[in-house]
Design a protein around this motif. Structure first.
Motif, PDB file in Angstrom:
ATOM      1  N   MET A   1     -54.209 -22.771 -22.489  1.00  0.00           N
ATOM      2  CA  MET A   1     -53.681 -21.702 -21.655  1.00  0.00           C
ATOM      3  C   MET A   1     -54.259 -21.872 -20.256  1.00  0.00           C
ATOM      4  N   TYR A   2     -53.448 -21.546 -19.232  1.00  0.00           N
ATOM      5  CA  TYR A   2     -53.855 -21.771 -17.851  1.00  0.00           C
ATOM      6  C   TYR A   2     -53.886 -20.455 -17.074  1.00  0.00           C
ATOM      7  N   ALA A   3     -54.879 -20.339 -16.209  1.00  0.00           N
ATOM      8  CA  ALA A   3     -54.985 -19.199 -15.303  1.00  0.00           C
ATOM      9  C   ALA A   3     -54.556 -19.644 -13.913  1.00  0.00           C
ATOM     10  N   LEU A   4     -53.656 -18.888 -13.294  1.00  0.00           N
ATOM     11  CA  LEU A   4     -53.203 -19.142 -11.935  1.00  0.00           C
ATOM     12  C   LEU A   4     -53.685 -17.982 -11.071  1.00  0.00           C
TER      13      LEU A   4
ATOM     14  N   PRO B   1     -42.721 -32.775  -8.899  1.00  0.00           N
ATOM     15  CA  PRO B   1     -42.820 -34.099  -8.286  1.00  0.00           C
ATOM     16  C   PRO B   1     -41.867 -35.094  -8.934  1.00  0.00           C
ATOM     17  N   SER B   2     -41.219 -35.866  -8.102  1.00  0.00           N
ATOM     18  CA  SER B   2     -40.309 -36.895  -8.596  1.00  0.00           C
ATOM     19  C   SER B   2     -41.093 -37.949  -9.360  1.00  0.00           C
ATOM     20  N   GLY B   3     -40.570 -38.312 -10.539  1.00  0.00           N
ATOM     21  CA  GLY B   3     -41.227 -39.346 -11.330  1.00  0.00           C
ATOM     22  C   GLY B   3     -42.409 -38.853 -12.125  1.00  0.00           C
ATOM     23  N   SER B   4     -42.704 -37.530 -12.050  1.00  0.00           N
ATOM     24  CA  SER B   4     -43.826 -36.987 -12.813  1.00  0.00           C
ATOM     25  C   SER B   4     -43.347 -36.612 -14.199  1.00  0.00           C
ATOM     26  N   ALA B   5     -44.218 -35.973 -14.924  1.00  0.00           N
ATOM     27  CA  ALA B   5     -43.853 -35.523 -16.264  1.00  0.00           C
ATOM     28  C   ALA B   5     -43.057 -34.227 -16.217  1.00  0.00           C
ATOM     29  N   GLY B   6     -42.678 -33.807 -15.004  1.00  0.00           N
ATOM     30  CA  GLY B   6     -41.957 -32.547 -14.857  1.00  0.00           C
ATOM     31  C   GLY B   6     -40.572 -32.617 -15.463  1.00  0.00           C
ATOM     32  N   ARG B   7     -39.984 -31.453 -15.697  1.00  0.00           N
ATOM     33  CA  ARG B   7     -38.638 -31.390 -16.247  1.00  0.00           C
ATOM     34  C   ARG B   7     -37.850 -30.346 -15.462  1.00  0.00           C
ATOM     35  N   SER B   8     -36.545 -30.407 -15.555  1.00  0.00           N
ATOM     36  CA  SER B   8     -35.722 -29.487 -14.786  1.00  0.00           C
ATOM     37  C   SER B   8     -35.107 -28.390 -15.646  1.00  0.00           C
TER      38      SER B   8
ATOM     39  N   GLY C   1     -38.467 -24.162 -14.707  1.00  0.00           N
ATOM     40  CA  GLY C   1     -39.508 -23.317 -15.274  1.00  0.00           C
ATOM     41  C   GLY C   1     -40.195 -22.438 -14.266  1.00  0.00           C
ATOM     42  N   SER C   2     -39.447 -21.730 -13.452  1.00  0.00           N
ATOM     43  CA  SER C   2     -40.039 -20.768 -12.528  1.00  0.00           C
ATOM     44  C   SER C   2     -39.914 -19.362 -13.118  1.00  0.00           C
TER      45      SER C   2
ATOM     46  N   CYS D   1     -43.829 -27.427 -14.489  1.00  0.00           N
ATOM     47  CA  CYS D   1     -43.075 -28.671 -14.657  1.00  0.00           C
ATOM     48  C   CYS D   1     -43.165 -29.192 -16.087  1.00  0.00           C
ATOM     49  N   SER D   2     -44.377 -29.245 -16.609  1.00  0.00           N
ATOM     50  CA  SER D   2     -44.625 -29.632 -17.986  1.00  0.00           C
ATOM     51  C   SER D   2     -46.022 -29.166 -18.338  1.00  0.00           C
ATOM     52  N   CYS D   3     -46.484 -29.522 -19.493  1.00  0.00           N
ATOM     53  CA  CYS D   3     -47.800 -29.070 -19.936  1.00  0.00           C
ATOM     54  C   CYS D   3     -48.879 -29.506 -18.950  1.00  0.00           C
ATOM     55  N   GLY D   4     -49.492 -28.524 -18.285  1.00  0.00           N
ATOM     56  CA  GLY D   4     -50.567 -28.825 -17.354  1.00  0.00           C
ATOM     57  C   GLY D   4     -50.112 -29.361 -16.017  1.00  0.00           C
ATOM     58  N   VAL D   5     -48.817 -29.251 -15.723  1.00  0.00           N
ATOM     59  CA  VAL D   5     -48.285 -29.719 -14.437  1.00  0.00           C
ATOM     60  C   VAL D   5     -47.510 -28.570 -13.787  1.00  0.00           C
TER      61      VAL D   5
END
Length: 713
Positions: free
Chosen positions: A263-266, A225-232, A178-179, A212-216
């Motif tokens: 919604m998130y602001a970066l 992060p390994s083991g996080s809620a992230g996805r590839s 998700g980049s 990575c995922s919602c809010g991550v």
């Protein structure tokens, strides 16, 4: 032969009408019949060349474009401009001037990536477009030119990301992690002008951030992060918008995704040319946009030359019961500047608060509920708070030829107590007592089954009275539709069922007046068999051209209305679809009228041909007025057939307006109750109780009485 065809077709031509007043809580609606909104993508554009920025809104749930003209501090619905845009707009719409000619161009989704239409409108002329290049955007990848692919549920950012004067494209990677890819436009660098989209992919990790995922998020080009809620994998939709939030000269990023209700602001702590994101926060901080998959749009909607923030769920259909489609367009007024916004939430139902909007999947029905001689409006709702559906009741407070509606009850008949939703009402005499009953299909919140229910009409007057909800032993899929009509004119209501396969089934009623029993007669009625372009057709039957024969209206989930004239005698299934007047082009066309539309026929203007009201997927109503509808004659036209009739036959009564009917002997003795016959529909009467002889049919209309003779042998 051709002249006859044209003459017949001309009886079925309609215009979109918005003249009937509607009032809610003492407040008149400025565009009541605009059709509602669910998933609104907001763009601005001067539609009528008056120097004001109007609105062009694409709704993803209906896959339809809506146009609104700026008038004073508000907007009015202007559907005539909709047909001036390309027909192939799909999934999302962004209006951007990529070639710096002062005219906004169209960017939209395409199976090949991003489709672009160049605005080549001549000065003072109507909108004209041509496809850009090969029709869709191409970009130079790492090994040559490729299509710039975007997931169909994504909304990319098309903006001048690096501040060099031409439009770039930011899009989440089509496949993979998700980049974000940055497709830089080199038009200015190569030619010195911004006249084209010369794109080159310069990075697949824009700003070093990966979602990575919602809010991550992962930053600095690091993996999730390994083991996080992230996805590839790129799963679900993404929405991007670039805005300078802190007036530092570079663009910050607003990011949302399909599985998130925030919604998130970066914040960009780098530069325009070398962006860098290292943190994120919920946005807007003071009043977060709490909704499924919020998508943001930055447009000046109040005419102060400062862009405001509009946020709406970017959903193709309802995914969660908690989604509030009745208030699904948040308007944040910008009290700051374009590069240092100060956003204040003004309303959650921008534009919607001026429409009839019951959420999603509005289902209209009309009946004189209070017996005052005019047609009242009922709207079945799909889902309200508490995971239930309701019927909303709008009383007609006007006169027969000048209607006006006022919302009187948000939960008519107390249907929210019955734990049902997906409510679609209609009126039909289900128990053969010659009084129209309220029939509805609805889905049970308990077992998920969609069944046919009815509330018997127990009134002894022309008004409706009834409280008991009864159930027929007939189930359908939740997306399917039924209409009750006496197809074979035997005095019993049959069923026409619009299936999710696109087929229309005819179920003949082989029961009795007291107990209906439906048997499948044909699974492709009038040749309407399985069709992917006509799934879940919604149906109704009425005499819409005033020729004395019933016509079948067929509506598809693509928003297309068609009419089968004199359907009982139409064996060739000749559908009329090009029936809507396109004033902008001087043509009669078929067009998307609101996604999954549901029809009701009503003689709302007291004319010789009735109007059609369509409930839309976006929760609103669209009113179609017959172009050739002359005023009704002073006296009602009532047909009684057959006449003479055998006492074993069913006698049908059809009127050109709502009338009351009662039967008398020639000596003036009443032999029946007084019945309400609604306009343009056949009402069957059983003659067995009457002895052979001559009878007087007394017809009541607006306090006057008219009579016809009926012979029974």
């Amino acid at each position: 032969m051709m002249m006859g065809l044209i003459s017949g077709w001309a009886q079925f031509t309609y215009t979109i009408d918005q003249s009937i007043p509607v009032e809610i809580d003492g407040r008149p609606l400025s565009m009541a019949w605009a059709g509602g909104l669910n998933s609104a993508q907001v763009n601005t554009m001067d539609l009528n060349s008056d120097g004001e920025q109007d609105l062009v809104v694409f709704d993803r749930t209906t896959n339809k474009l809506y146009t609104y003209l700026k008038q004073g501090s508000g907007f009015t619905y202007a559907p005539d401009y909709e047909t001036l845009f390309p027909e192939s707009i799909n999934q999302w719409l962004l209006l951007r001037d990529f070639n710096c000619d002062g005219r906004k161009d169209v960017f939209t989704s395409d199976p090949f990536g991003i489709k672009v239409f160049v605005n080549i409108t001549p000065s003072g002329g109507k909108f004209t477009w041509r496809s850009y290049d090969v029709g869709f955007l191409r970009t130079k990848g790492f090994s040559g030119f490729i299509n710039l692919q975007v997931n169909s549920s994504d909304i990319p950012s098309i903006d001048d990301v690096d501040g060099d004067g031409d439009l770039d494209v930011l899009a989440v990677r089509f496949v993979g992690i998700g980049s974000i890819e940055w497709h830089k436009n080199l038009s200015v660098e190569r030619t010195g002008i911004c006249d084209s989209m010369q794109l080159e992919r310069v990075t697949q990790v824009y700003g070093g951030v990966t979602e990575c995922s919602c809010g991550v998020f992962a930053f600095n080009g690091q993996p999730c992060p390994s083991g996080s809620a992230g996805r590839s994998q790129h799963a679900g939709g993404k929405s991007l918008l670039m805005v300078d939030l802190d007036d530092d000269g570079d663009r910050d990023l607003l990011f949302s995704e399909e599985s998130c209700a925030r919604m998130y602001a970066l914040s960009n702590v780098g530069t325009k040319e070398s962006p860098l994101f290292q943190s994120f926060s919920v946005f807007p901080a003071s009043s977060p946009a709490a909704m499924s998959f919020p998508a943001a749009f930055y447009e000046d909607v109040d005419g102060d030359q400062i862009r405001d923030l509009l946020v709406s769920p970017n959903l193709g259909a309802r995914q969660f019961s908690s989604t509030d489609f009745e208030q699904s367009l948040f308007y944040y007024k910008n009290n700051g500047t374009n590069t240092l916004p100060n956003l204040t939430l003004q309303q959650r139902d921008f534009l919607q608060h001026e429409m009839i909007d019951v959420g999603d999947l509005a289902s209209p029905a009309f009946f004189d509920m209070d017996g005052d001689g005019d047609q009242d409006l009922l709207i079945g709702t799909y889902l309200q708070s508490g995971f239930v559906g309701t019927i909303r009741y709008y009383e007609n407070t006007g006169a027969p030829a000048t209607p006006s509606f006022r919302l009187q009850n948000n939960d008519f008949f107390g249907l929210s107590d019955f734990k049902i939703y997906n409510i679609k009402p209609q009126f039909a005499d289900i128990n053969a007592d010659t009084k129209p009953d309220l029939v509805l299909t609805a889905t049970s919140t308990i077992n998920g089954l969609t069944s046919v229910y009815f509330i018997p009409n127990t009134s002894n007057t022309t008004a409706f009275s009834g409280q008991t909800l009864e159930k027929l032993e007939f189930t359908i899929a939740s997306t399917e539709n039924i209409t009750l009509v006496d197809v074979n004119q035997d005095g019993l209501m049959d069923l026409l069922v619009g299936r999710n396969t696109g087929a229309i089934n005819y179920y003949r009623n082989t029961g009795t007046a007291a107990s209906s029993f439906f048997v499948l007669d044909t699974d492709a009625y009038l040749g309407f068999g399985i069709s992917t372009s006509r799934q879940n057709p919604a149906l109704t039957v009425s005499d819409v051209d005033g020729d004395g024969s019933g016509d079948l209206l067929v509506c598809t989930q693509r928003g297309i209305l068609s009419i089968v004239s004199d359907f009982r005698n139409n064996n060739q299934t000749t559908e009329l679809t090009e029936i809507l007047h396109d004033a902008a082009n001087g043509l009669y066309v078929s067009r998307n009228l609101g996604g999954r539309i549901i029809p009701a026929v009503v003689n709302i203007f007291n004319t010789a041909r009735p109007s059609i009201v369509l409930g839309t997927s976006a929760g609103g109503l669209v009113l179609l007025k017959n172009e050739n509808a002359a005023p009704l004659p002073e006296e009602p036209v009532v047909q009684i057939f057959p006449n003479p009739a055998d006492r074993t036959e069913v006698v049908n009564v059809r009127a050109d307006r709502n009338v009351t009917i009662s039967f008398y002997t020639v000596l003036g003795q009443a032999v029946s109750s007084t019945y309400l016959v609604q306009a343009n529909q056949d009402y069957p009467f059983q003659m067995q109780p009457l002895s052979p002889g001559l009878y007087i049919v007394r017809i009541g209309y607006l306090g006057k009485t008219f009579s016809q003779r009926l012979v029974i042998f």
